[in-house]
Design a protein around this motif. Structure first.
Motif, PDB file in Angstrom:
ATOM      1  N   ARG A  94       0.821  -1.214   0.000  1.00  0.00           N
ATOM      2  CA  ARG A  94       0.000   0.000   0.000  1.00  0.00           C
ATOM      3  C   ARG A  94       0.854   1.263   0.000  1.00  0.00           C
ATOM      4  N   ALA A  95       1.966   1.242   0.725  1.00  0.00           N
ATOM      5  CA  ALA A  95       2.791   2.441   0.837  1.00  0.00           C
ATOM      6  C   ALA A  95       3.348   2.863  -0.520  1.00  0.00           C
ATOM      7  N   VAL A  96       3.798   1.901  -1.332  1.00  0.00           N
ATOM      8  CA  VAL A  96       4.345   2.214  -2.652  1.00  0.00           C
ATOM      9  C   VAL A  96       3.253   2.792  -3.550  1.00  0.00           C
ATOM     10  N   ILE A  97       2.070   2.171  -3.529  1.00  0.00           N
ATOM     11  CA  ILE A  97       0.954   2.636  -4.373  1.00  0.00           C
ATOM     12  C   ILE A  97       0.548   4.048  -3.990  1.00  0.00           C
ATOM     13  N   GLU A  98       0.375   4.285  -2.682  1.00  0.00           N
ATOM     14  CA  GLU A  98      -0.080   5.599  -2.231  1.00  0.00           C
ATOM     15  C   GLU A  98       0.978   6.677  -2.467  1.00  0.00           C
ATOM     16  N   THR A  99       2.248   6.334  -2.295  1.00  0.00           N
ATOM     17  CA  THR A  99       3.307   7.329  -2.504  1.00  0.00           C
ATOM     18  C   THR A  99       3.368   7.775  -3.953  1.00  0.00           C
ATOM     19  N   LEU A 100       3.299   6.822  -4.890  1.00  0.00           N
ATOM     20  CA  LEU A 100       3.311   7.174  -6.312  1.00  0.00           C
ATOM     21  C   LEU A 100       2.058   7.963  -6.685  1.00  0.00           C
ATOM     22  N   GLY A 101       0.895   7.533  -6.184  1.00  0.00           N
ATOM     23  CA  GLY A 101      -0.336   8.252  -6.479  1.00  0.00           C
ATOM     24  C   GLY A 101      -0.309   9.672  -5.948  1.00  0.00           C
ATOM     25  N   SER A 102       0.197   9.861  -4.733  1.00  0.00           N
ATOM     26  CA  SER A 102       0.262  11.203  -4.150  1.00  0.00           C
ATOM     27  C   SER A 102       1.233  12.090  -4.916  1.00  0.00           C
ATOM     28  N   THR A 103       2.341  11.528  -5.385  1.00  0.00           N
ATOM     29  CA  THR A 103       3.323  12.307  -6.141  1.00  0.00           C
ATOM     30  C   THR A 103       2.748  12.798  -7.457  1.00  0.00           C
ATOM     31  N   ILE A 104       1.887  11.967  -8.104  1.00  0.00           N
ATOM     32  CA  ILE A 104       1.283  12.367  -9.373  1.00  0.00           C
ATOM     33  C   ILE A 104       0.154  13.368  -9.143  1.00  0.00           C
ATOM     34  N   ASN A 105      -0.663  13.146  -8.128  1.00  0.00           N
ATOM     35  CA  ASN A 105      -1.802  14.030  -7.871  1.00  0.00           C
ATOM     36  C   ASN A 105      -1.362  15.394  -7.342  1.00  0.00           C
ATOM     37  N   ALA A 106      -0.313  15.403  -6.543  1.00  0.00           N
ATOM     38  CA  ALA A 106       0.236  16.662  -6.032  1.00  0.00           C
ATOM     39  C   ALA A 106       1.731  16.650  -6.329  1.00  0.00           C
ATOM     40  N   PRO A 107       2.114  17.138  -7.514  1.00  0.00           N
ATOM     41  CA  PRO A 107       3.497  16.972  -7.992  1.00  0.00           C
ATOM     42  C   PRO A 107       4.533  17.612  -7.070  1.00  0.00           C
ATOM     43  N   GLU A 108       5.033  16.852  -6.142  1.00  0.00           N
ATOM     44  CA  GLU A 108       6.117  17.290  -5.275  1.00  0.00           C
ATOM     45  C   GLU A 108       6.804  16.049  -4.719  1.00  0.00           C
ATOM     46  N   SER A 109       8.037  16.224  -4.287  1.00  0.00           N
ATOM     47  CA  SER A 109       8.814  15.093  -3.777  1.00  0.00           C
ATOM     48  C   SER A 109       8.284  14.656  -2.418  1.00  0.00           C
ATOM     49  N   ILE A 110       8.296  13.336  -2.214  1.00  0.00           N
ATOM     50  CA  ILE A 110       7.814  12.758  -0.957  1.00  0.00           C
ATOM     51  C   ILE A 110       8.870  11.802  -0.436  1.00  0.00           C
ATOM     52  N   SER A 111       9.140  11.861   0.861  1.00  0.00           N
ATOM     53  CA  SER A 111      10.076  10.953   1.503  1.00  0.00           C
ATOM     54  C   SER A 111       9.430  10.410   2.767  1.00  0.00           C
ATOM     55  N   CYS A 112       9.447   9.101   2.895  1.00  0.00           N
ATOM     56  CA  CYS A 112       8.859   8.482   4.083  1.00  0.00           C
ATOM     57  C   CYS A 112       9.501   7.123   4.304  1.00  0.00           C
ATOM     58  N   GLU A 113       9.282   6.580   5.476  1.00  0.00           N
ATOM     59  CA  GLU A 113       9.796   5.258   5.829  1.00  0.00           C
ATOM     60  C   GLU A 113       8.627   4.385   6.251  1.00  0.00           C
ATOM     61  N   VAL A 114       8.570   3.179   5.690  1.00  0.00           N
ATOM     62  CA  VAL A 114       7.454   2.276   5.979  1.00  0.00           C
ATOM     63  C   VAL A 114       7.999   0.892   6.298  1.00  0.00           C
ATOM     64  N   SER A 115       7.216   0.165   7.047  1.00  0.00           N
ATOM     65  CA  SER A 115       7.514  -1.238   7.342  1.00  0.00           C
ATOM     66  C   SER A 115       6.439  -2.093   6.700  1.00  0.00           C
ATOM     67  N   ILE A 116       6.849  -3.113   5.963  1.00  0.00           N
ATOM     68  CA  ILE A 116       5.909  -4.004   5.304  1.00  0.00           C
ATOM     69  C   ILE A 116       6.182  -5.435   5.765  1.00  0.00           C
ATOM     70  N   THR A 117       5.150  -6.218   5.735  1.00  0.00           N
ATOM     71  CA  THR A 117       5.276  -7.631   6.132  1.00  0.00           C
ATOM     72  C   THR A 117       5.050  -8.576   4.971  1.00  0.00           C
ATOM     73  N   GLN A 118       4.440  -8.080   3.886  1.00  0.00           N
ATOM     74  CA  GLN A 118       4.164  -8.900   2.719  1.00  0.00           C
ATOM     75  C   GLN A 118       4.758  -8.233   1.481  1.00  0.00           C
ATOM     76  N   PRO A 119       5.410  -8.973   0.606  1.00  0.00           N
ATOM     77  CA  PRO A 119       5.631 -10.421   0.639  1.00  0.00           C
ATOM     78  C   PRO A 119       6.722 -10.870   1.595  1.00  0.00           C
ATOM     79  N   GLN A 120       7.509  -9.911   2.156  1.00  0.00           N
ATOM     80  CA  GLN A 120       8.503 -10.251   3.156  1.00  0.00           C
ATOM     81  C   GLN A 120       8.606  -9.082   4.128  1.00  0.00           C
ATOM     82  N   GLU A 121       9.184  -9.337   5.296  1.00  0.00           N
ATOM     83  CA  GLU A 121       9.262  -8.306   6.325  1.00  0.00           C
ATOM     84  C   GLU A 121      10.442  -7.391   6.023  1.00  0.00           C
TER      85      GLU A 121
END
Length: 591
Positions: A303-330
């Motif tokens: 979800r984090a990758v999808i939302e980050t790319l979508g937010s960058t296109i909808n509001a054209p500006e650089s975004i930096s964040c850190e996320v933890s994912i468990t799927q497909p691996q931790e």
């Protein structure tokens, strides 16, 4: 003005086209006519066979079939066909043109074979030896009241087909010649209409090529097509150089992206993937080649990758964040997304760079926990030592009985500090060996290593009324660091003794199978809850902290065992059942 050479080329192309068209049309008409004639003849023969059925029944039923031969000949002459009556075994009983006794057996004639196999009408077309022309043969079974009597065969020459085909070809030839004459006249008009736009296209191509390269000073052209070809050749040459430059730059870019340890995903303005390097595919467990052209939400469920790319296109500006994912691996990922702009300043997509900071964050947590644990573990004995020293200084040293007890407590805590420091130094040395892969090995009997470890723990085992048994092949000799393996077994034995019941037994079993040495230490102690097993080999991790310190443990013994196994290229594991005991298994590859 249109040149004669160009006219000849155009006329020749039209003429060849007309000839091919006429030939194909003639072949199709001839084929259709031939099929139609064959169908007509077959239908005629089938009708005649039905009309002659009554005569055939009389012949098959007659005691002397020859008596009906005159009637059979008159019928054949009347309809212009040859009539033959054949028994089921292929014997000819009557023929409208030949003496049946002189004819061979007809059982293997193709039309008879077909009629016999399909129990229906059988036909065949072949050259007749008597007539010297192509002839169609039709054989029809004859039955009466359920009894199979034989076949009636009718033959008709296909002279009509030959005459009809000759007429068709004459017609096609006349029509084709007329069409060729008309086509050549029309081609003259078409050529004049084509020449003018061709000339304009040539001029435009020359101008286009001149923008990229100098125009030749002299060029001999024979017609407009050749001029156009030369102009486009020059244009293609120049464009080819630019395409090669673009392809080279793209290859270098793809090489750089492919060699990056960071993952890179680029999408267009519709969030469809336009590029993904293999590092991103490895992180997200997807195939980069199969992802191109698909929407990003079809490719990954992170979800984090999808939302980050979508937010960058909808509001054209650089975004930096850190996320933890468990799927497909931790994983812990640092995402840096930026919009993509074309040369005109229009938004064409977005790109996100994935930094795998899982190990960094894990090491930070380990460092944080390590500092906290070391501080706590060192603070407790230091506080105790300091407290009793102050007590002695305040006058308790004059109370001889209490002074000795206080000094014993100070000495025990000093020993505890020394044990913690020694274990920390051991861990540091093992980590250095892991990083440098500089492990000293020598051929050693595993039984001797186990015996020395047992001797080191024997006094403590006797004091706790615990028995130690060993099972090991005395011939097992392996390349290993004997002192480290002995230390690992001593730590496992010490741990087992601490948590074993009085009167229980600790079993040590060593074996070799599938290129691996296995040393198992099994106790009959209190066991370990399942939720603690995954973290049991972490530094300073204790299942029961109060009880562990009471028994003198530093909390580093099992961590040392894990690192000793790792420097040998092996691993350590544990299984446990509450109230029944635990089994620690040390696995080392045979080198």
């Amino acid at each position: 003005m249109l040149r004669p050479r160009f006219l000849r080329k155009l006329y020749a192309s039209y003429l060849v086209l007309l000839i091919l068209t006429t030939a194909i049309a003639g072949a199709l008409v001839a084929r259709h006519t031939s099929q139609a004639i064959h169908q007509t003849v077959r239908h005629t023969l089938q009708t005649q066979a039905l009309l002659l059925r009554g005569l055939a029944l009389q012949v098959f039923d007659a005691s002397d079939p020859q008596s009906l031969s005159p009637r059979l000949r008159s019928q054949g002459a009347a309809i212009g066909t040859r009539i033959t009556l054949i028994r089921p075994d292929g014997k000819v009983v009557a023929d409208s043109e030949e003496d049946p006794s002189r004819l061979q057996n007809h059982a293997k004639r193709p039309e008879i074979v077909a009629a016999r196999q399909h129990h229906a009408i059988g036909t065949d077309i072949r050259m007749s030896p008597g007539l010297g022309t192509s002839t169609m043969y039709l054989a029809q079974p004859v039955q009466w009241q359920g009894e199979f009597l034989g076949y009636i065969r009718i033959a008709m020459p296909l002279t009509m087909l030959r005459d009809r085909m000759a007429y068709v070809w004459r017609t096609v030839l006349i029509a084709g010649s007329s069409a060729a004459v008309v086509g050549l006249l029309v081609s003259l008009l078409l050529a004049r209409r084509v020449a003018h736009p061709l000339q304009r296209m040539t001029d435009m191509a020359i101008q286009l090529a001149g923008q990229y390269a100098p125009q030749p000073a002299f060029m001999r052209a024979k017609d407009e097509i050749e001029n156009l070809t030369n102009a486009f050749d020059r244009m293609a040459y120049n464009l080819r150089d630019r395409m090669e430059t673009i392809i080279q730059d793209r290859s270098q870019l793809l090489t750089v992206l492919g060699g990056m340890v960071e993952g890179v995903i680029a999408v267009d303005e519709h969030e469809s993937v336009t590029h993904m390097n293999y590092a991103a595919g490895t992180m997200l467990r997807i195939d980069p080649d199969m992802s191109i052209g698909k929407h990003v939400w079809e490719v990954t469920r992170v979800r984090a990758v999808i939302e980050t790319l979508g937010s960058t296109i909808n509001a054209p500006e650089s975004i930096s964040c850190e996320v933890s994912i468990t799927q497909p691996q931790e994983l812990t990922l640092q995402l840096n997304a930026s919009p993509l702009w074309d040369s005109r300043g229009e938004l064409v997509g977005a790109v996100v760079v994935l930094h795998d900071v899982t190990d960094i964050r894990r090491l930070e947590n380990i460092r944080r926990d390590f500092v906290a644990n070391v501080s706590h573990e060192l603070k407790t004995p230091i506080t105790t030592i300091k407290g009793f020293v102050e007590t002695l200084r305040d006058g308790a040293i004059d109370d001889r009985e209490h002074a000795y007890r206080f000094l014993d407590i100070i000495a025990n805590n000093g020993d505890r500090l020394h044990a913690i420091i020694e274990d920390l130094l051991s861990l540091s040395r093992l980590e250095q060996v892991e990083q440098t892969a500089d492990l000293v090995r020598q051929e050693t009997l595993l039984q001797h290593v186990i015996e020395k470890a047992v001797q080191s723990c024997e006094a403590k085992a006797v004091s706790r009324q615990v028995t130690i048994t060993t099972v090991c092949d005395p011939e097992h000799r392996f390349s290993l660091n004997a002192s480290l393996i002995e230390q690992a077994i001593v730590n496992l034995l010490d741990n087992a003794i601490n948590y074993s019941k009085a009167g229980s037994t600790i079993h040590i079993a060593a074996s070799r199978h599938a290129g691996e040495v296995t040393v198992c230490v099994q106790d009959e102690g209190i066991g370990i809850p399942q939720e603690h097993l995954p973290r049991l080999f972490e530094r300073f991790y204790r299942v029961d902290k109060a009880r562990s310190r009471e028994r003198g443990g530093t909390g580093l013994g099992l961590a040392i065992v894990k690192h000793i196994a790792q420097v040998h290229g092996g691993q350590v594991s544990v299984t446990s059942t509450l109230g029944e005991g635990s089994t620690f298994t040390l696995r080392l590859p045979v080198v």
